[in-house]
Design a protein around this motif. Structure first.
Motif, short mmCIF file in Angstrom:
data_model
loop_
_atom_site.label_atom_id
_atom_site.label_comp_id
_atom_site.label_asym_id
_atom_site.label_seq_id
_atom_site.Cartn_x
_atom_site.Cartn_y
_atom_site.Cartn_z
N VAL D 115 -45.14 -21.40 9.88
CA VAL D 115 -43.67 -21.90 9.56
C VAL D 115 -43.26 -21.32 8.12
O VAL D 115 -43.80 -21.79 6.96
CB VAL D 115 -43.31 -23.36 9.49
N GLY D 116 -42.70 -20.19 8.01
CA GLY D 116 -42.33 -19.36 6.95
C GLY D 116 -41.73 -20.34 5.79
O GLY D 116 -40.86 -21.16 6.16
N GLY D 117 -42.18 -20.11 4.52
CA GLY D 117 -41.73 -20.85 3.25
C GLY D 117 -41.87 -22.44 3.72
O GLY D 117 -40.83 -23.03 3.16
N TRP D 118 -42.80 -22.93 4.12
CA TRP D 118 -42.74 -24.37 4.38
C TRP D 118 -42.65 -25.24 3.13
O TRP D 118 -42.15 -26.19 3.38
CB TRP D 118 -44.13 -24.46 5.09
N ASP D 119 -43.38 -24.58 2.29
CA ASP D 119 -43.10 -25.67 0.97
C ASP D 119 -41.66 -25.70 0.39
O ASP D 119 -41.31 -26.75 -0.18
CB ASP D 119 -43.97 -24.81 -0.34
N ARG D 120 -40.74 -24.62 0.75
CA ARG D 120 -39.50 -24.84 0.53
C ARG D 120 -38.64 -25.68 1.24
O ARG D 120 -37.44 -25.95 1.23
CB ARG D 120 -38.90 -23.40 0.22
#
Lengths: 269, 269, 269, 269
Positions: D115-120
């Protein structure tokens, strides 16, 4: 000292005995009452007979009381003959290979108790293992050695006699090493058909052992798993309880005749 | 409920307090006496300040009592300021990420107690985390959230005030969620220079907390670690004990003023 | 096959070698290049000399690559002489007691390689252990037995000779059991003052072993931990590299003279 | 990236697929070939439907390749519908609560991908969880959040639609956070009757997914588990494969219509 239970009867889900009763084995892992160690948190294990002659095994070095795998597996697995064990280490490492039950082929074994002077007799007893069983030695407990000493041929022919021989050998080793401490144990042994539960001590203080005939089958426990104490019968000291395949229960004297053997040896000398 | 100890003073080897005393923290992992749960076997942790501003952390989900790593590390590591903790889970999983202490940058925190109605306020409190701290949320304990709510800037400016704010926020969340159960805690917090030990309860039953001035330094404990009970002083309820870098001990009232804040909000409405 | 590194020199933080280089030991736990098993994920261990004559030990059965304890401890602990090891099991269980390094008193040992026909000689070699060392046998690896065979008195008098004797004994056991497979090993041994690194094979294919003289001290590795391949020198086959307390490096032939011994026995017969 | 398999058909023992084939899932835990990470050693899990509506779960943070419990359980347990998963962490801790499958009530889920950019977007998606599901959040993976976002009511009414909604929500969060990286996944979802296997990517590079119709039932895998590559069919990108209770297989387009939804929202505004 550890706590264990064994069951033989109609297939039941393992949590019926392992976790649901008020003083279930999982409860005993934190609050055992009839042994020196209230905490039995040095690992646990399940063994059960199912689709194959060989039992399934699930063992872990974590305490039993909060283990989600244990909860799920005991809820899902049903069996006509199973063992469960919570461990209190008496010095050997907390690791899966030291957890009970132990299995080899179709035989399964678990143990609770104390082999006096173990450090002084360990190497003598390990030296008695057959080559085949020697390769199966993975841990460092006395329990695993007792199991591996049970020769496969002897077990098939006479499991109670095999157990008597191993304990006699152990007692001889203790005596010859000048060990004063007693040999005290309870143990369960099964081939998937018969369940044998042993209560033995070389002095007059064997660990506690109880059994109950229920609607579904026979349960044998280190200490009662519920408050219906009048339904549980203590197994007499130096006795082996056998549950036969049809459910019949036999109680036999279980004496380990070490004196006679010593006498014979003297006579031969 | 868990058990913990914190030390500040001349560098000492960690086992001096963690394992050697007769009722050491490791002993308390099996036999705590001043809390509901005698067994604190759901993991443990060490945190210590050494060569760097950031503390070292060693945490495991196994019981403390038989852990060879813990024995060796506490014997080898010396530190002028360290924490040790043994955990009794109140429902969250037994896993390393739920073990104390928690650390972020140079700050370290550990906790014992009960946040009443946690399930009803968890998401509200997690929603209050800064983005930076939200990424550091790895487990599911109330303790980790309390720590992550301590904003880094606030901590650097006024650690006691930061702790007061977090507990006020927690109390407000409890009140607004209609929680009747109390908030009871002890906690330790350090930046590597100062040691703050909190004892607080929203009712009149805070968890126990003691301290002792020894030859080497100050030790703060959930319960005394040896039999010299007259040498240990109970920290008064709703008090924070601070050990300053030179070793001076300060005891300050620690009240969490939730009413005034509610009043202010009403006034604004 | 496993991977290891050993260091002797000025005190450095362990992560300087264990995790920071591009092909560090932790990197090798997932992607080793000079051995059959690219994955060395069956546990890991650290051993280091610090404040005491006895080394500290930290071992776990998890893979090294994601272990937060390992990261923190190697970042915090500095030592003038340390070992690190990542394990690829060749059949024995994944458990802490099978992880390297092994320690007893002030001696520490780790190992990589293959003892041909181990199952056929294990019990013979275990039978050769002294009583004192027999009690220290906790696991089931060949490595632990090799270490426990190193008699404490022999080690103190002549560690290289002690190692030669143990390997000669091992080779004799292999020959008498009709084992055709080779004995191939690298091993590190230290008393906290000297570091001995062995590369040996009974055929012409010993496992790889390299060393480097750096600004701070000497590093010995199963395979280079960075891309500066020209700075790493292969230890010649059947050689022992010794780093003396002052940092001087000695390279000595290390032959295991099994033929001569067999000859002597024949002559005596 | 992880590896998984799912089965629906006549009851079979789990080891038939999990360990016996030459490139079984356990083999893939060390040597996967169709993904970036050859090693999937950060834990594993089994989920199976048996005697109850709720599936059984067995998960551990150890590598799958040497786990005796996994061997024994897959040999003993048979099931008409089961999942197995080996994990390669992309940054979150190696702990049981981060292992797949996840289960809630009778629903079970597992996942592989990115899931791209999960931290955001993590906190935005966690904020969307229902109160009931929020309490079930134990770990820190994207996978667990995707599962918990699947609302129980939606799942019961239209599981494929529920999955589409969750991925649309995820894509929206990514777009609004300015994330350029793709959303790529395969996932399996079941209620104990139907098996749904999703292959989806927001770009043109979805993770691999294959299926096979065998004599006993349908197997879906991240990559073929044996050398009979011609028997395995790739699931087309952006497709959901459904195995119905009687064994009928359906392949449906699975598009996540984020643009249209954005348009609709604009139109409504």
């Amino acid at each position: 000292m550890c706590r264990w239970l064994a069951y033989s009867g109609r297939p039941i889900f393992l949590d019926t005995l392992v976790s649901k009763p008020c003083h279930s084995l999982i409860h005993q892992s934190q609050s055992a009452t009839e042994c020196l160690a209230a905490t039995n948190g040095d690992g646990f294990g399940l063994g059960w007979y199912g689709a194959w002659d060989e039992p399934g095994l699930f063992r872990d070095a974590m305490p039993a009381w909060n283990d989600d795998n244990l909860k799920s597996l005991t809820h899902q697995i049903s069996s006509p003959l199973f063992f469960a064990h919570v461990r209190a280490s008496t010095g050997t490492p907390t690791t899966r290979v030291n957890c009970h039950p132990f299995a080899s082929g179709r035989w399964m074994f678990m143990h609770n108790g104390q082999v006096g002077g173990w450090d002084r007799i360990r190497r003598r007893l390990e030296a008695r293992l057959s080559d085949a069983r020697y390769h199966e030695r993975h841990g460092s407990t006395d329990s695993e050695v007792l199991f591996l000493l049970l020769d496969a041929d002897d077990l098939d022919a006479d499991p109670i006699g095999a157990m008597r021989s191993v304990l006699a050998e152990t007692r001889r080793a203790m005596i010859e090493a000048g060990v004063d401490e007693p040999l005290r144990l309870t143990a369960a042994l099964s081939d998937g058909q018969h369940l044998h539960a042993f209560r033995y001590s070389s002095d007059d203080r064997p660990p506690s052992l109880y059994w109950r005939q229920g609607d579904d089958g026979i349960t044998v426990v280190s200490e009662p798993i519920d408050a219906a104490h009048d339904q549980w019968t203590a197994v007499a000291p130096n006795t082996v309880l056998t549950v036969e395949p049809g459910g019949r229960v036999r109680l036999d004297d279980f004496e380990v005749e070490i004196e006679r053997w010593v006498g014979a040896r003297v006579a031969l000398a």
